[in-house]
Design a protein around this motif. Structure first.
Motif, PDB file in Angstrom:
ATOM      1  N   ALA A  96       0.829  -1.204   0.000  1.00 54.82           N
ATOM      2  CA  ALA A  96       0.000   0.000   0.000  1.00 54.82           C
ATOM      3  C   ALA A  96       0.865   1.256   0.000  1.00 54.82           C
ATOM      4  CB  ALA A  96      -0.932  -0.015   1.214  1.00 54.82           C
ATOM      5  N   CYS A  97       1.984   1.211   0.720  1.00 53.85           N
ATOM      6  CA  CYS A  97       2.874   2.372   0.784  1.00 53.85           C
ATOM      7  C   CYS A  97       3.500   2.649  -0.583  1.00 53.85           C
ATOM      8  CB  CYS A  97       3.948   2.129   1.838  1.00 53.85           C
ATOM      9  SG  CYS A  97       4.766   3.636   2.410  1.00 53.85           S
ATOM     10  N   THR A 111      -0.032  12.034   0.698  1.00 55.37           N
ATOM     11  CA  THR A 111       0.174  11.263   1.931  1.00 55.37           C
ATOM     12  C   THR A 111      -0.814  11.653   3.029  1.00 55.37           C
ATOM     13  OG1 THR A 111       1.889  12.813   2.700  1.00 55.37           O
ATOM     14  CG2 THR A 111       2.616  10.878   1.443  1.00 55.37           C
ATOM     15  N   ARG A 112      -1.385  12.860   2.955  1.00 54.39           N
ATOM     16  CA  ARG A 112      -2.412  13.247   3.936  1.00 54.39           C
ATOM     17  C   ARG A 112      -3.575  12.255   3.958  1.00 54.39           C
ATOM     18  NH1 ARG A 112      -1.967  18.842   1.999  1.00 54.39           N
ATOM     19  NH2 ARG A 112      -1.133  20.184   3.646  1.00 54.39           N
ATOM     20  N   GLU A 113      -3.877  11.687   2.792  1.00 55.30           N
ATOM     21  CA  GLU A 113      -5.035  10.799   2.660  1.00 55.30           C
ATOM     22  C   GLU A 113      -4.632   9.325   2.731  1.00 55.30           C
ATOM     23  OE1 GLU A 113      -7.936  12.255   2.573  1.00 55.30           O
ATOM     24  OE2 GLU A 113      -6.971  14.233   2.516  1.00 55.30           O
ATOM     25  N   TRP A 114      -3.536   9.036   3.409  1.00 54.08           N
ATOM     26  CA  TRP A 114      -2.984   7.685   3.391  1.00 54.08           C
ATOM     27  C   TRP A 114      -3.973   6.638   3.894  1.00 54.08           C
ATOM     28  CZ3 TRP A 114      -2.555   4.414   7.522  1.00 54.08           C
ATOM     29  CH2 TRP A 114      -2.731   4.970   8.791  1.00 54.08           C
ATOM     30  N   ARG A 115      -4.725   6.963   4.950  1.00 52.42           N
ATOM     31  CA  ARG A 115      -5.564   5.928   5.566  1.00 52.42           C
ATOM     32  C   ARG A 115      -6.697   5.497   4.632  1.00 52.42           C
ATOM     33  NH1 ARG A 115      -6.353   4.367  11.528  1.00 52.42           N
ATOM     34  NH2 ARG A 115      -7.896   2.707  11.289  1.00 52.42           N
ATOM     35  N   ILE A 116      -7.345   6.443   3.995  1.00 49.28           N
ATOM     36  CA  ILE A 116      -8.406   6.098   3.044  1.00 49.28           C
ATOM     37  C   ILE A 116      -7.833   5.230   1.927  1.00 49.28           C
ATOM     38  CG2 ILE A 116     -10.003   7.046   1.335  1.00 49.28           C
ATOM     39  CD1 ILE A 116     -10.225   9.535   3.130  1.00 49.28           C
ATOM     40  N   LEU A 143      -7.168  -0.315  -0.468  1.00 46.24           N
ATOM     41  CA  LEU A 143      -6.323  -1.400  -0.975  1.00 46.24           C
ATOM     42  C   LEU A 143      -6.418  -2.660  -0.116  1.00 46.24           C
ATOM     43  CD1 LEU A 143      -3.051   0.371  -2.185  1.00 46.24           C
ATOM     44  CD2 LEU A 143      -4.814  -0.703  -3.574  1.00 46.24           C
ATOM     45  N   GLY A 144      -7.282  -2.641   0.877  1.00 45.77           N
ATOM     46  CA  GLY A 144      -7.519  -3.848   1.664  1.00 45.77           C
ATOM     47  C   GLY A 144      -6.712  -3.971   2.936  1.00 45.77           C
ATOM     48  N   VAL A 145      -5.953  -2.940   3.313  1.00 44.03           N
ATOM     49  CA  VAL A 145      -5.235  -2.987   4.588  1.00 44.03           C
ATOM     50  C   VAL A 145      -6.268  -2.866   5.706  1.00 44.03           C
ATOM     51  CG1 VAL A 145      -3.455  -1.926   6.027  1.00 44.03           C
ATOM     52  CG2 VAL A 145      -3.197  -1.948   3.534  1.00 44.03           C
ATOM     53  N   SER A 146      -6.205  -3.748   6.676  1.00 49.40           N
ATOM     54  CA  SER A 146      -7.222  -3.783   7.729  1.00 49.40           C
ATOM     55  C   SER A 146      -7.143  -2.548   8.620  1.00 49.40           C
ATOM     56  CB  SER A 146      -7.037  -5.035   8.588  1.00 49.40           C
ATOM     57  OG  SER A 146      -5.863  -4.928   9.383  1.00 49.40           O
ATOM     58  N   ALA A 147      -8.263  -2.252   9.277  1.00 51.08           N
ATOM     59  CA  ALA A 147      -8.295  -1.128  10.213  1.00 51.08           C
ATOM     60  C   ALA A 147      -7.302  -1.343  11.349  1.00 51.08           C
ATOM     61  CB  ALA A 147      -9.708  -0.951  10.765  1.00 51.08           C
ATOM     62  N   VAL A 148      -7.149  -2.598  11.770  1.00 46.75           N
ATOM     63  CA  VAL A 148      -6.199  -2.911  12.848  1.00 46.75           C
ATOM     64  C   VAL A 148      -4.777  -2.562  12.423  1.00 46.75           C
ATOM     65  CG1 VAL A 148      -5.157  -4.785  14.183  1.00 46.75           C
ATOM     66  CG2 VAL A 148      -7.640  -4.693  13.882  1.00 46.75           C
ATOM     67  N   ASP A 186      -4.250   1.177  12.226  1.00 46.10           N
ATOM     68  CA  ASP A 186      -4.030   1.736  13.567  1.00 46.10           C
ATOM     69  C   ASP A 186      -2.583   1.511  14.019  1.00 46.10           C
ATOM     70  OD1 ASP A 186      -6.651   2.576  13.740  1.00 46.10           O
ATOM     71  OD2 ASP A 186      -7.323   0.852  14.923  1.00 46.10           O
ATOM     72  N   LYS A 187      -2.045   0.343  13.703  1.00 47.14           N
ATOM     73  CA  LYS A 187      -0.691   0.012  14.154  1.00 47.14           C
ATOM     74  C   LYS A 187       0.378   0.879  13.494  1.00 47.14           C
ATOM     75  CE  LYS A 187      -1.511  -4.816  15.465  1.00 47.14           C
ATOM     76  NZ  LYS A 187      -1.200  -6.247  15.171  1.00 47.14           N
ATOM     77  N   VAL A 188       0.143   1.312  12.259  1.00 47.44           N
ATOM     78  CA  VAL A 188       1.169   2.096  11.556  1.00 47.44           C
ATOM     79  C   VAL A 188       0.843   3.582  11.511  1.00 47.44           C
ATOM     80  CG1 VAL A 188       1.830   0.123  10.134  1.00 47.44           C
ATOM     81  CG2 VAL A 188       0.147   1.759   9.252  1.00 47.44           C
ATOM     82  N   ALA A 189      -0.284   3.986  12.097  1.00 54.02           N
ATOM     83  CA  ALA A 189      -0.738   5.378  11.974  1.00 54.02           C
ATOM     84  C   ALA A 189       0.295   6.382  12.466  1.00 54.02           C
ATOM     85  CB  ALA A 189      -2.058   5.559  12.724  1.00 54.02           C
ATOM     86  N   SER A 190       1.028   6.039  13.524  1.00 49.71           N
ATOM     87  CA  SER A 190       1.984   6.998  14.089  1.00 49.71           C
ATOM     88  C   SER A 190       3.158   7.274  13.159  1.00 49.71           C
ATOM     89  CB  SER A 190       2.505   6.491  15.440  1.00 49.71           C
ATOM     90  OG  SER A 190       3.226   5.277  15.279  1.00 49.71           O
ATOM     91  N   ALA A 191       3.328   6.460  12.118  1.00 46.26           N
ATOM     92  CA  ALA A 191       4.422   6.696  11.165  1.00 46.26           C
ATOM     93  C   ALA A 191       4.138   7.887  10.263  1.00 46.26           C
ATOM     94  CB  ALA A 191       4.651   5.447  10.314  1.00 46.26           C
TER      95      ALA A 191
END
Length: 433
Positions: A206-207, A386-391, A396-401, A404-409
């Motif tokens: 996804a990155c 990159t501001r819209e990375w989570r959406i 792309l199918g990356v889970s919400a869990v 959450d684990k990589v959000a601080s990056a």
């Protein structure tokens, strides 16, 4: 004790390797102390000859000269080091030969690495030695390859039915991986590691796709979910191209080799040194584009906290038409979750060294041949994506869990110097800029 052999190279557009020169590795037990290389006369006479390494092995000696080279930084030439198996590839070879880790001389690792090593070099004991055979497995073998990779990580023996990993798994890097055929091209399958804290294959894929959306040069990627629910990332090799029934190899070196540096010198090495080498050794028509691309990658690394940006994670590909080196597509980009507000990349960004801020990068614009406003536009383009990375990740199918684990990056641009970037976009440039 010395090992004497030959360096072969697959020249641009050629399916058969030719001998480039002789190589001597001076070894004491498992340790290499130095090496000596000499180009062959016939190779130097070829109009399509390619330098094995940009700085340490130039094509400056004339046919008939008794000129040999020793590494700028012993024991290995950079191009030889790039073509040798790295951490993971060594574990695979050791599992095949049933020997302990790091128990063999470098010459054995070089010879045993097989035909699928990085780049276009090959190493053979004598001039008559044939190319090592090796058909890569199809994508349908992913589950078997992952099972074999799990066993290698655990130090367990590999049963006969899983031995395909020995042919497909000798690439470099630290993480478990194997080569497969996908869509008619060679792809690197990157597996989950036993101790991963999140779904690294899904997040890395996804990155990379986020980087592509930001306008950066990324190889084709894919993601496959196996029967046990684990996922495998696929990324196309940029050093191979399918041509009919064969794969043509492209000569590649790392930025570590391009700069003629030792791995111990990577930390804090300036990005501007890479930009300078692009100007010195690059293809004239591609220098501006490659410097701009590199600049955008630094901005991306800052914004996603990819601090594994060491010199071996940047590569260059020989362009036979332009007679120079081009920046390779982007690879090995994984966000690293962390709590620190002040963060650093592996390489030096700008006047404030490794400090991972957008204003530090902006101040380095001149080293990349960029006007201040043009540099700001590149940073702004990357930041908007990159501001819209989570959406994007969730689409792309990356889970919400895992999100959450990589959000601080993922950094908030406004907290790391975006104001200076926006100011540069608004103001009229001075003549000196």
């Amino acid at each position: 004790m010395s090992w004497n052999g030959w360096v072969f190279i697959y020249l641009p557009g050629k399916a058969v390797a030719v001998p480039a020169g002789s190589l001597e590795l001076v070894e004491q037990g498992v340790e290499s102390t130095t090496s000596i290389f000499g180009y062959g006369r016939r190779y130097l006479e070829r109009p399509d000859a390619v330098p094995v390494a940009p700085l340490s092995l130039p094509l400056t000696c004339r046919p008939g000269d008794e000129l040999t080279y020793t590494p700028v930084l012993p024991p290995l030439f950079g191009a030889v080091r790039d073509a040798a198996p790295d951490f993971w590839g060594r574990r695979v070879l050791e599992a095949r030969l049933k020997v302990p880790p790091d128990s063999m001389p470098e010459s054995v690792y070089l010879l045993q690495a097989g035909p699928h090593r990085f780049g276009a070099l090959d190493f053979r004991s004598d001039l008559a030695s044939p190319e090592a055979p090796g058909l890569l497995p199809p994508l349908t073998q992913l589950e078997y390859l992952l099972e074999a990779a799990d066993r290698i990580q655990a130090g367990a023996p590999i049963p006969a039915q899983l031995e395909q990993i020995f042919l497909a798994g000798s690439m470099g890097g630290a993480r478990p991986k194997a080569l497969v055929i996908h869509n008619g091209e060679q792809y690197l399958a990157k597996f989950p590691a036993i101790k991963d804290g999140f779904n690294v294959p899904a997040v890395e894929r996804a990155c990379l796709e986020l980087a592509r959306k930001a306008g950066l040069d990324v190889p084709p990627t894919d993601i496959k979910t196996l029967a046990d629910g684990r996922q495998v990332m696929l990324i196309e090799r940029f050093d191979r191209r399918a041509t009919g029934d064969a794969f043509h190899r492209r000569h590649c070196v790392s930025a570590l080799t391009l700069l003629a540096k030792h791995e111990a010198e990577s930390l804090g090495a300036p990005y501007e040194d890479i930009a300078a080498k692009i100007g010195e050794l690059g293809v004239d028509a591609g220098v501006k584009a490659d410097r701009g691309e590199l600049y955008g990658r630094i901005a991306f690394n800052i914004l996603v906290s990819n601090d594994d940006d060491h010199l071996r994670n940047h590569a260059f590909v020989w362009d036979g038409g332009g007679k120079g080196w081009r920046l390779s597509p982007m690879y090995d980009v994984v966000p690293r979750p962390q709590l620190a507000h002040e963060r650093y990349l592996h390489l030096s960004v700008g006047p404030q060294g490794r400090l991972a801020t957008l204003d530090n990068l902006l101040e380095a614009h001149g080293s990349f041949g960029l006007l201040r406003k043009d540099a700001a536009a590149i940073i702004d383009r990357i930041a908007r994506v990159t501001r819209e990375w989570r959406i994007f990740f969730e689409d792309l199918g990356v889970s919400a869990v895992d999100c959450d684990k990589v959000a601080s990056a993922f950094r908030r641009p406004g907290e790391i110097g975006l104001e200076a970037v926006e100011s540069a976009l608004r103001r009229r440039p001075a003549p000196s800029e």
